[in-house]
Scaffold this active site. Structure first.
Site, PDB file in Angstrom:
ATOM      1  N   HIS A 196      32.277  28.526  71.488  1.00  0.00           N
ATOM      2  CA  HIS A 196      33.417  29.114  70.772  1.00  0.00           C
ATOM      3  C   HIS A 196      33.923  28.261  69.622  1.00  0.00           C
ATOM      4  O   HIS A 196      35.065  28.441  69.179  1.00  0.00           O
ATOM      5  CB  HIS A 196      34.591  29.346  71.722  1.00  0.00           C
ATOM      6  CG  HIS A 196      34.333  30.344  72.791  1.00  0.00           C
ATOM      7  ND1 HIS A 196      34.690  31.666  72.687  1.00  0.00           N
ATOM      8  CD2 HIS A 196      33.730  30.227  73.991  1.00  0.00           C
ATOM      9  CE1 HIS A 196      34.337  32.310  73.782  1.00  0.00           C
ATOM     10  NE2 HIS A 196      33.748  31.446  74.594  1.00  0.00           N
ATOM     11  N   LYS A 236      48.528  32.399  65.413  1.00  0.00           N
ATOM     12  CA  LYS A 236      47.326  31.793  66.001  1.00  0.00           C
ATOM     13  C   LYS A 236      47.674  30.367  66.411  1.00  0.00           C
ATOM     14  O   LYS A 236      48.741  29.868  66.029  1.00  0.00           O
ATOM     15  CB  LYS A 236      46.166  31.796  65.014  1.00  0.00           C
ATOM     16  CG  LYS A 236      46.538  31.317  63.621  1.00  0.00           C
ATOM     17  CD  LYS A 236      45.434  31.536  62.616  1.00  0.00           C
ATOM     18  CE  LYS A 236      45.253  32.964  62.150  1.00  0.00           C
ATOM     19  NZ  LYS A 236      44.109  33.657  62.636  1.00  0.00           N
ATOM     20  N   ARG A 237      46.808  29.691  67.153  1.00  0.00           N
ATOM     21  CA  ARG A 237      47.054  28.284  67.487  1.00  0.00           C
ATOM     22  C   ARG A 237      47.290  27.503  66.195  1.00  0.00           C
ATOM     23  O   ARG A 237      46.700  27.834  65.156  1.00  0.00           O
ATOM     24  CB  ARG A 237      45.822  27.675  68.176  1.00  0.00           C
ATOM     25  CG  ARG A 237      45.623  28.070  69.592  1.00  0.00           C
ATOM     26  CD  ARG A 237      44.413  27.359  70.181  1.00  0.00           C
ATOM     27  NE  ARG A 237      43.152  27.790  69.618  1.00  0.00           N
ATOM     28  CZ  ARG A 237      42.178  26.982  69.193  1.00  0.00           C
ATOM     29  NH1 ARG A 237      42.327  25.661  69.252  1.00  0.00           N
ATOM     30  NH2 ARG A 237      41.054  27.465  68.717  1.00  0.00           N
ATOM     31  N   LYS A 272      42.789  26.183  60.487  1.00  0.00           N
ATOM     32  CA  LYS A 272      43.266  27.566  60.324  1.00  0.00           C
ATOM     33  C   LYS A 272      44.159  27.693  59.085  1.00  0.00           C
ATOM     34  O   LYS A 272      44.417  28.770  58.609  1.00  0.00           O
ATOM     35  CB  LYS A 272      44.002  28.011  61.581  1.00  0.00           C
ATOM     36  CG  LYS A 272      43.078  28.103  62.811  1.00  0.00           C
ATOM     37  CD  LYS A 272      43.832  28.543  64.044  1.00  0.00           C
ATOM     38  CE  LYS A 272      42.993  28.514  65.312  1.00  0.00           C
ATOM     39  NZ  LYS A 272      42.218  29.756  65.521  1.00  0.00           N
ATOM     40  N   THR A 293      40.039  36.674  66.916  1.00  0.00           N
ATOM     41  CA  THR A 293      40.165  37.983  67.556  1.00  0.00           C
ATOM     42  C   THR A 293      41.484  38.623  67.136  1.00  0.00           C
ATOM     43  O   THR A 293      41.609  39.850  67.144  1.00  0.00           O
ATOM     44  CB  THR A 293      40.108  37.875  69.099  1.00  0.00           C
ATOM     45  OG1 THR A 293      40.920  36.769  69.499  1.00  0.00           O
ATOM     46  CG2 THR A 293      38.687  37.666  69.576  1.00  0.00           C
TER      47      THR A 293
HETATM   48  C1  F58 Z   1      38.589  30.294  70.007  1.00  0.00           C
HETATM   49  N1  F58 Z   1      38.616  29.026  70.645  1.00  0.00           N
HETATM   50  C2  F58 Z   1      38.034  30.212  68.586  1.00  0.00           C
HETATM   51  N2  F58 Z   1      39.579  27.374  71.887  1.00  0.00           N
HETATM   52  O1  F58 Z   1      38.764  29.272  67.849  1.00  0.00           O
HETATM   53  C3  F58 Z   1      38.138  31.583  67.947  1.00  0.00           C
HETATM   54  O2  F58 Z   1      37.546  31.581  66.693  1.00  0.00           O
HETATM   55  C4  F58 Z   1      37.439  32.609  68.827  1.00  0.00           C
HETATM   56  O3  F58 Z   1      37.684  33.896  68.364  1.00  0.00           O
HETATM   57  C5  F58 Z   1      37.940  32.518  70.253  1.00  0.00           C
HETATM   58  O4  F58 Z   1      37.812  31.194  70.751  1.00  0.00           O
HETATM   59  C6  F58 Z   1      37.176  33.429  71.188  1.00  0.00           C
HETATM   60  O5  F58 Z   1      35.809  33.277  71.002  1.00  0.00           O
HETATM   61  C7  F58 Z   1      39.649  28.651  71.412  1.00  0.00           C
HETATM   62  O6  F58 Z   1      40.572  29.401  71.661  1.00  0.00           O
HETATM   63  C8  F58 Z   1      40.536  26.693  72.526  1.00  0.00           C
HETATM   64  O7  F58 Z   1      41.632  27.156  72.767  1.00  0.00           O
HETATM   65  C9  F58 Z   1      40.178  25.294  72.926  1.00  0.00           C
HETATM   66  C10 F58 Z   1      40.350  25.108  74.399  1.00  0.00           C
HETATM   67  C11 F58 Z   1      40.065  23.680  74.787  1.00  0.00           C
HETATM   68  C12 F58 Z   1      40.904  22.705  74.032  1.00  0.00           C
HETATM   69  C13 F58 Z   1      40.724  22.895  72.552  1.00  0.00           C
HETATM   70  C14 F58 Z   1      41.008  24.325  72.134  1.00  0.00           C
END
Ligand code: F58
Length: 846
Positions: A395, A586-587, A592, A696
């Site tokens: 991801h 978003k985060r 971003k 998403t």
């Molecule tokens: C997200 N990753 C991607 N990771 O950033 C986003 O582009 C994608 O659409 C989504 O996954 C689903 O595929 C994501 O949310 C985290 O939250 C990590 C978890 C572990 C710590 C660092 C952030």
């Protein structure tokens, strides 16, 4: 036929200390009602009222006249559960009988959102429940608001897991979602003096009506200790792990209902318990803290989502969490889900474990340990089985986000697993050397063991080697994953790599979140779209229908007013009714580029302050941010501070009153997303090209009729291709251009010198105008941009401003804008997570 009693005693191979007799199968009664079927209450208002009052009286132990809002909420939730129970039990029994292949979705996160509304929708009880509550003198909206969402995830990755399990249930695909029941989910964000302050999220404190604890299915998980080897008479060397300590994994089951199809799958989340609640002798000696030390230590494992990992203790706790939940899950499937006499050499016919990022990858050596050490398989056969039982989804594209565990920590916590990883790696590197003779550099690059900066295990490599398939989450991401992140692996096994573009569930994010749009769509094309989202295409011709556009605009306006009413109560924000709603949620992460959005706002404000633009000529816009920063990510927190500071100043400056407003409601979560997204006009998807794996949120906005301003990144690429260039505001460098610029040498300071508008914007920020004259307060963000700007905000600044001018021009023509918005809805059916699941089924789980 449904069963009402457990069929098997469920204890682990290493029996937990709990008395096994008390958790074994009950004596089976011969009473005719004992074997079901379980009967749901009648789906009528009277039936609902009766079931609700029974829950209130017998479940909550209260009278309607005496009950609190929370009593009523819990009773309502339990009433809805009753309507789902027969289907849940029936689905379970059917799955046990059919013995089909199951998807074991292994995910450290599930960002579920509130359950009440979703479950009412799934059971088609919305109207009945509403009338029933009214008859009881209760406003159902107040009960909905009482639910605290389980924030067992961080962002997109966790929400994706929740969308996927929803789709699999709706498609009647056998799936068990496995994860962790964190006692505290993602922190609750508050602002103090414009700065983020994190508060623990005690989502369980008022009771959790959607979960079912199953102590009889608990599992014992081991950690630490050492291994020893013995050589048998036949010369075979066996390894024995003598663990140092153990914890119990206690499962909680959650219903995952399909949409009105009688299917209810299961989400099984594990909670850690000590093997002994406390040491009685120490307790009696008066040392109460020491007496419960072991319990606290064990229970810390499922205490919080993403414990801060900047300390060694924090890192260790994360690895404990990961092993804990996958060990429980594998055990649960192998010992308690498939028949006891199942021939494990055929395991891949019954299960595929989908690894949601690297967090569950330690499941691979765990599977080998089970097969070799516990079940007596030869190594090679065990490896052949294991390689068919896992698939890996990546991801991210950020190299720093690819997880590694130091050999020291892994060896300390899971010594047997480290041995297994070493052997897997040795044999794999042999394969590499055979395929590429003499290319020792390649073998070193591909090793699962990194030597620098500290000796560590690269979990993504382990997952890639063991996984039957490896996928990215959008076309561009999958291509970059193959070409840039794992190029050696994709050369070795090109057929292993595939793409599945993410998706979102239309049930929650359209049907539930946007009831008005759903009704308009259903009135126009029928309700088939809810489970067949491609049908939205039928709306295309309506984009040219003036009266449909009018209705569409009325929906958007009503959604905005619903949002503004909420933000007024929730956050004390007063927002203008008539303004373009421009949303970035978003985060919070530098890649971003929330700072790029901020610079846009400051530049518009600067235009008015400096007299370059008259306030009347500014398109009225309300900018909304929603973002949490990871507690240890200092720069991200400084960015939040700056956004809040700019919001305070802009909102209180009469020179831009009615033209520019900025809102940053605290604690963005699924519940808030459901209100924000349907109201948005403009969706901000402005990551640096090549950094956002998919996104998403971008899909949710498009499906709810917002237009996107975005870079050529992640799933934006596919959104733009589908909705059409004319209905998407593209700007900025693409990924090859980013790489070229980096190769040439990127100097943000040079861009600053050359671009007068950028200079003026940055200077205004740096002057302390937004921070009461305090220049130091803006220092961290501004200095970072001027000196590093790792994600090239300055490089895309001008292109972004130009694209925003195109947005203003387009928005000035309401008919053309609505036409584009309708076409966004009509052409985004592809982004249903049902389609993602079909792709997983055909490309990965086949
Ligand atoms: C997200 N990753 C991607 N990771 O950033 C986003 O582009 C994608 O659409 C989504 O996954 C689903 O595929 C994501 O949310 C985290 O939250 C990590 C978890 C572990 C710590 C660092 C952030």
């Amino acid at each position: 036929m449904t069963e009402t009693v457990p069929t098997r005693a469920v204890v682990s191979d290493e029996s937990p200390s709990t008395d096994a007799r008390r958790i074994g199968p009950a004596h089976r009664t011969s009473h005719p009602l004992a074997s079901g079927p379980v009967v749901s209450p009648p789906a009528t208002v009277d039936g609902f009222v009766e079931a609700f009052l029974a829950e209130l009286n017998y479940g909550q132990g209260t009278l309607l006249s005496q009950s609190t809002l929370n009593d009523q909420y819990l009773a309502l939730a339990r009433t809805i559960r009753r309507y789902l129970m027969a289907d849940w039990l029936e689905t379970g029994a059917r799955r046990r009988q059919a013995q089909q292949k199951t998807i074991g979705y292994l995910s450290a996160e599930y960002l579920l959102g509130r359950q009440l509304g979703n479950n009412l929708l799934a059971t088609n009880l919305q109207d009945i429940a509403e009338v029933a509550m009214t008859q009881c003198g209760i406003d159902i909206a107040a009960l909905r608001a009482q639910e605290v969402e389980p924030g067992l995830g961080n962002g997109g990755l966790g929400r994706l897991a929740a969308c996927f399990v929803d789709s699999l249930a709706t498609m009647d695909v056998p799936c068990i979602g496995y994860g962790i029941r964190y006692e505290y989910g993602i922190f609750r964000q508050t602002f103090e003096g414009d700065r983020q302050v994190e508060v623990p999220d005690s989502w369980l404190s008022l009771g959790s009506p959607w979960e079912f604890p199953h102590p009889e299915r608990q599992v014992l998980v081991s950690f630490g200790g050492q291994t020893s080897t013995t050589t048998g008479e036949d010369g075979v060397v066996t390894s024995t792990w003598t663990p140092g300590w153990q914890v119990i994994g206690m499962p909680y089951h959650y219903m995952v209902p399909g949409y009105r199809n009688g299917v209810v799958n299961t989400l099984r989340l594990w909670s850690a318990r000590a093997t002994q609640a406390f040491d009685l002798a120490i307790f009696n000696s008066g040392d109460y803290a020491e007496a419960v030390r072991a319990q606290t230590f064990a229970e810390n494992i499922s205490k919080v989502l993403y414990p801060e990992d900047s300390t060694p203790q924090g890192k260790e706790l994360r690895l404990q969490q990961q092993y804990f939940f996958v060990a429980c899950s594998l055990h649960d499937f192998i010992e308690n889900t498939i028949p006891a006499d199942f021939d494990l050499s055929r395991l891949p016919e019954r299960i595929i474990f989908q690894l949601n990022d690297t967090h569950p990858v330690i499941a691979i050596p765990e599977m080998m340990r089970i097969l070799v050490d516990k079940k007596g398989f030869e190594w090679d056969e065990a490896w052949a089985i294991t390689r068919k039982c896992f698939a890996y989804t990546c991801h991210t594209l950020l190299p720093e986000a690819l997880e590694v565990w130091s050999v020291e920590l892994l060896g300390k916590l899971l010594p047997r697993h480290l041995e297994i990883i070493y052997r897997i790696n040795d044999e794999f590197l042999e394969e590499v050397r055979e395929a590429f003779p003499g290319d020792e550099m390649r073998a070193r690059r591909m090793s699962m063991i990194a030597e620098h900066p500290v000796r560590s295990v690269r979990m993504a490599y382990l997952a890639t080697v063991a996984g039957a398939k490896v996928n990215g989450v959008a076309e561009l991401h999958s291509q970059l994953l193959r070409d840039k992140v794992l190029p050696d692996f994709s050369q070795l096994w090109p057929e292993k790599f595939t793409n599945v573009t993410n998706g979102i569930t239309p049930r929650r994010f359209v049907r539930l979140a946007n009831r008005r749009l759903s009704e308009l769509v259903t009135d126009t094309i029928g309700d088939g779209w809810v489970t067949d989202l491609d049908r939205l295409r039928e709306l295309e011709p309506l984009a040219d229908d003036a009266s449909f556009r009018e209705e569409f605009r009325a929906v958007k306006q009503a959604n905005k007013e619903r949002l503004y009413a909420l933000l007024k109560v929730r956050d004390g924000l007063e927002l203008p009714r008539e303004a373009m709603l421009d949303v970035m949620v978003k985060r919070l992460h530098e890649y971003k580029r929330q700072t790029l959005k901020l610079l846009h706002i400051v530049s518009l404000y600067d235009d008015v302050l400096s007299g370059r633009v008259a306030a009347e000529d500014v398109t009225p816009r309300t900018f909304v941010f929603g973002a949490k920063a990871a507690p240890g990510y200092h720069l991200a927190k400084e960015i939040i501070f700056l956004v809040n500071a700019v919001a305070d100043t802009v909102n209180s400056d009469p020179k831009v009153a009615g033209r520019l407003s900025v809102a940053f409601p605290a604690n963005y979560n699924v519940t808030l997303a459901e209100k924000l997204i349907p109201a948005a006009d403009l969706s901000e998807q402005i990551s640096l090209a090549g950094k956002e794996a998919s996104g998403t949120g971008n899909m949710k906005f498009a499906l709810n009729g917002a237009l996107t301003i975005g870079t050529d990144d992640g799933a934006n690429v596919e959104i733009r291709r589908l909705v059409g260039d004319d209905h998407f505001f593209l700007f900025g460098m693409d990924e090859p251009e980013v790489e070229q610029l980096r190769a040439r040498g990127y100097s943000p300071a040079a861009v600053y010198e050359e671009n007068a508008r950028l200079r003026s914007t940055i200077d205004l920020l740096a002057s302390g105008h937004f921070t009461g004259g305090d220049r130091q307060a803006v220092g961290p963000v501004i200095d970072n941009l001027l000196q590093q700007d790792s994600f090239m905000v300055f490089a895309d600044f001008q292109a972004y401003l130009d694209a925003q001018e195109r947005v203003d021009a387009a928005y000035a023509d309401p008919d053309a804008w609505s036409r584009s918005a309708i076409l966004n809805v009509a052409r985004s059916g592809y982004f249903s997570s049902d389609r993602s699941m079909r792709d997983y089924l055909s490309r990965i789980w086949a």
